[in-house]
Scaffold this active site. Structure first.
Site, PDB file in Angstrom:
ATOM      1  CD  GLU A 211       3.100  -0.227  -7.054  1.00 37.26           C
ATOM      2  OE1 GLU A 211       2.729   0.431  -6.061  1.00 37.26           O
ATOM      3  OE2 GLU A 211       4.134  -0.931  -7.049  1.00 37.26           O
TER       4      GLU A 211
ATOM      5  CB  CYS B 219       6.838   0.833  -8.074  1.00 36.10           C
ATOM      6  SG  CYS B 219       7.272   0.846  -6.317  1.00 36.10           S
TER       7      CYS B 219
END
Length: 223
Positions: free
Chosen positions: A207, A135
Site C-alpha cells: 500500500e 487495502c
C-alpha cells in the site's frame, strides 16, 4: 486483543507509513498535483480489476453460504459501483474509459496485484482475507482521517474521493473484512498465524509502495 488489533499494533510503523504518506496528506490538504492524482486513478483502476478477482476467489474458497454470499455481493459492488465511480471520477481528470482500460500497469501495480492473487490462489480463505485487509482497512482509516481536515470533503478535485472512502458504506465493507479476519484467525496454530501476519505486513508495505509509485509517477524507467 483481537487478531487485527494485534496486527496493527505489531506493525504500527508500517501501518503508519501507509496512512501518513505525503500523497495521502496532500489529498487532504488539497495541494496534491493533479497529474499525480491522474496517474494514481489510472493505476488504481487497473489494480481494482485484479482486486475484484480476489472476491471471486473468496466466493470459491468460502466454506459456508453466508460468507459466499458476502464475497459475491462485494464482488458485484466493486464491478458495478466502485469501478463505475472510478470511471466517473476519472472523467473529471480527462481520463476516458478507453485510456483506463488500455493503460499499462506500473511495476508496483503488477507486483502488488500479482502477489495478492498468488496468495489467494495458493492459500486458504484466511490467507486471502489477510491479503485483502490492508487495502480496505487503510483506505477507510485514511478517509476518516482526511474527513476531519476542514474543507477536505468540499475540495473541487479530491472532495469526492474523501467522501467515498469515509462513507458509512465503505466503512461497513472494511468492518466486515476486519471481522472476517478475526473469525478466521480464531484457534489457528502459531505457525499459521505467523504466516497471516507476514501476508498482512507485505500488503501493508505494498500500500505504501503504491502511494509512492503514484507520487513519483513511477513506471519502468529502464532507459
Amino acid at each position: 486483543m483481537t487478531f487485527t488489533q494485534h496486527l496493527v499494533t505489531k506493525y504500527q510503523d508500517a501501518w503508519s507509513q501507509t496512512l501518513l504518506h505525503p500523497f495521502v496528506k496532500e489529498i487532504g490538504e488539497g495541494t496534491l498535483d493533479r497529474n499525480k492524482f491522474r496517474f494514481y486513478m489510472i493505476q488504481d483502476y487497473l489494480y481494482l480489476i485484479d482486486y475484484a478477482k480476489l472476491f471471486a476467489l473468496g466466493t470459491v474458497k468460502a466454506n459456508d453460504l453466508q460468507t459466499m454470499t458476502e464475497f459475491a455481493a462485494h464482488l458485484h459492488s466493486i464491478l458495478h459501483e466502485e469501478m463505475s465511480l472510478h470511471r466517473s471520477y476519472a472523467a473529471q481528470f480527462g481520463i476516458s474509459k478507453e485510456e483506463l482500460e488500455q493503460a499499462e500497469p506500473s511495476p508496483i501495480t503488477l507486483a502488488y496485484s500479482h502477489y495478492m492473487l498468488h496468495v489467494a490462489q495458493n492459500g486458504g480463505l484466511a490467507d486471502l482475507t489477510a491479503a485483502l485487509l490492508p487495502c480496505m482497512w487503510s483506505y477507510w482509516e485514511i478517509g476518516l482521517l482526511l474527513k476531519e481536515i476542514p474543507g477536505a470533503q468540499d475540495h473541487v478535485d479530491y472532495g469526492e474521493w474523501v467522501l467515498m472512502y469515509s462513507s458509512d458504506e465503505f466503512g461497513a465493507l472494511a468492518q466486515w473484512c476486519i471481522g472476517l479476519m478475526n473469525r478466521l484467525a480464531e484457534g489457528k496454530p502459531a505457525a499459521e498465524l505467523a504466516r497471516l501476519e507476514i501476508i498482512f505486513l507485505n500488503t501493508t508495505r505494498y500500500e505504501t509502495l503504491f502511494w509512492e509509485m503514484a507520487y513519483q509517477g513511477q513506471m519502468w524507467n529502464l532507459n
